[in-house]
Scaffold this motif. Structure first.
Motif, PDB file in Angstrom:
ATOM      1  N   UNK A   1       0.715  -1.234   0.004  1.00 19.40           N
ATOM      2  CA  UNK A   1       0.061   0.144  -0.004  1.00 19.40           C
ATOM      3  C   UNK A   1       0.784   1.207  -0.009  1.00 19.40           C
ATOM      4  N   UNK A   2       0.487   2.207  -0.766  1.00 16.00           N
ATOM      5  CA  UNK A   2       1.178   3.557  -0.644  1.00 16.00           C
ATOM      6  C   UNK A   2       0.166   4.632  -0.874  1.00 16.00           C
ATOM      7  N   UNK A   3       0.151   5.797  -0.268  1.00 17.20           N
ATOM      8  CA  UNK A   3      -0.695   6.895  -0.493  1.00 17.20           C
ATOM      9  C   UNK A   3      -0.981   6.998  -1.905  1.00 17.20           C
ATOM     10  N   UNK A   4      -2.203   6.834  -2.524  1.00 12.48           N
ATOM     11  CA  UNK A   4      -2.755   7.240  -3.733  1.00 12.48           C
ATOM     12  C   UNK A   4      -2.444   6.052  -4.713  1.00 12.48           C
ATOM     13  N   UNK A   5      -2.048   4.964  -4.246  1.00  9.69           N
ATOM     14  CA  UNK A   5      -1.695   3.723  -5.226  1.00  9.69           C
ATOM     15  C   UNK A   5      -1.086   2.625  -4.423  1.00  9.69           C
ATOM     16  N   UNK A   6      -0.078   2.252  -5.020  1.00 11.20           N
ATOM     17  CA  UNK A   6       0.660   0.990  -4.432  1.00 11.20           C
ATOM     18  C   UNK A   6       1.778   0.801  -5.192  1.00 11.20           C
ATOM     19  N   UNK A   7       2.860   0.056  -4.487  1.00 11.45           N
ATOM     20  CA  UNK A   7       4.113  -0.377  -4.915  1.00 11.45           C
ATOM     21  C   UNK A   7       4.214  -1.636  -5.325  1.00 11.45           C
ATOM     22  N   UNK A   8       4.851  -2.083  -6.197  1.00 13.65           N
ATOM     23  CA  UNK A   8       4.904  -3.535  -6.764  1.00 13.65           C
ATOM     24  C   UNK A   8       6.323  -3.865  -6.593  1.00 13.65           C
ATOM     25  N   UNK A   9       6.779  -4.915  -5.940  1.00 15.76           N
ATOM     26  CA  UNK A   9       8.210  -5.556  -5.552  1.00 15.76           C
ATOM     27  C   UNK A   9       8.019  -6.904  -6.089  1.00 15.76           C
TER      28      UNK A   9
ATOM     29  N   UNK B   1      -2.263   6.671  -8.794  1.00 17.55           N
ATOM     30  CA  UNK B   1      -3.409   6.166  -9.506  1.00 17.55           C
ATOM     31  C   UNK B   1      -4.317   7.655  -9.514  1.00 17.55           C
ATOM     32  N   UNK B   2      -4.919   7.884 -10.563  1.00 15.92           N
ATOM     33  CA  UNK B   2      -5.644   8.882 -10.885  1.00 15.92           C
ATOM     34  C   UNK B   2      -6.753   8.571 -11.469  1.00 15.92           C
ATOM     35  N   UNK B   3      -7.886   9.448 -11.461  1.00 15.63           N
ATOM     36  CA  UNK B   3      -9.109   9.414 -12.256  1.00 15.63           C
ATOM     37  C   UNK B   3      -9.046   9.609 -13.731  1.00 15.63           C
ATOM     38  N   UNK B   4      -9.325   8.638 -14.444  1.00 19.50           N
ATOM     39  CA  UNK B   4      -9.294   8.814 -16.059  1.00 19.50           C
ATOM     40  C   UNK B   4     -10.724   8.464 -16.746  1.00 19.50           C
ATOM     41  N   UNK B   5     -11.514   9.169 -16.497  1.00 17.18           N
ATOM     42  CA  UNK B   5     -12.855   8.970 -17.279  1.00 17.18           C
ATOM     43  C   UNK B   5     -13.540   8.130 -16.117  1.00 17.18           C
TER      44      UNK B   5
END
Length: 158
Positions: free
Chosen positions: A80-88, A102-106
């Motif tokens: 978990x990360x603020x506003x999204x996530x991190x992949x390891x 992550x942002x809203x896109x439509x």
């Protein structure tokens, strides 16, 4: 006689950038194409760990362009990360693959990141769609690799 309650649209399946991480938990059917090289069908399971991370494990049947088939699997750790996530990469210790904001896109939520795996570059994009599915695309360029991998994930049982 009272007025009917106003009709509100159902909440989006992914919520907001900060709720996507939790909504990834569970079992997903996956379909992947690697342009001109292979395809894969299988499942991906995201399981919560005591560390707060999610363990991602995919398993499936890979079919090469020449018709040969074999079983394959891959694992990652999502954090978990603020506003999204991190992949390891699922290594000891975990090694960073990329961080997705992550942002809203439509009607969708979307995020992207670049990972340099010398000497090749992975440009990755994630889209969390209004129907509850999500996609991951990796465009890979470099002297050793040149391909597009596109995967569609649909919640198991939907």
């Amino acid at each position: 006689m009272s007025a009917p309650a106003p009709a509100f649209p159902p909440p989006p399946p992914w919520g907001t950038a900060d709720t996507v991480f939790d909504r990834l938990v569970g079992t997903w059917d996956l379909e992947r194409t690697i342009e001109g090289q292979a395809s894969m069908t299988g499942t991906a399971v995201l399981t919560p760990l005591e560390t707060g991370m999610l363990k991602y494990r995919e398993e499936g049947r890979i079919r090469l362009a020449d018709g040969k088939e074999f079983d394959g699997h891959r694992e990652y750790l999502f954090e978990r990360a603020p506003g999204g996530f991190v992949v390891h990469f699922a290594e000891t210790p975990p090694r960073l693959f990329h961080a997705i904001g992550i942002v809203r896109d439509g009607d969708a939520l979307a995020g992207s990141a670049t990972h340099l795996c010398m000497p090749d570059t992975y440009d990755s994009s994630y889209r969390f769609l209004a129907d509850g599915s999500f996609t991951i695309r990796h465009t890979v360029h470099g002297p050793r690799k040149d391909y597009l991998s596109a995967t569609v994930f649909r919640r198991r049982g939907k």
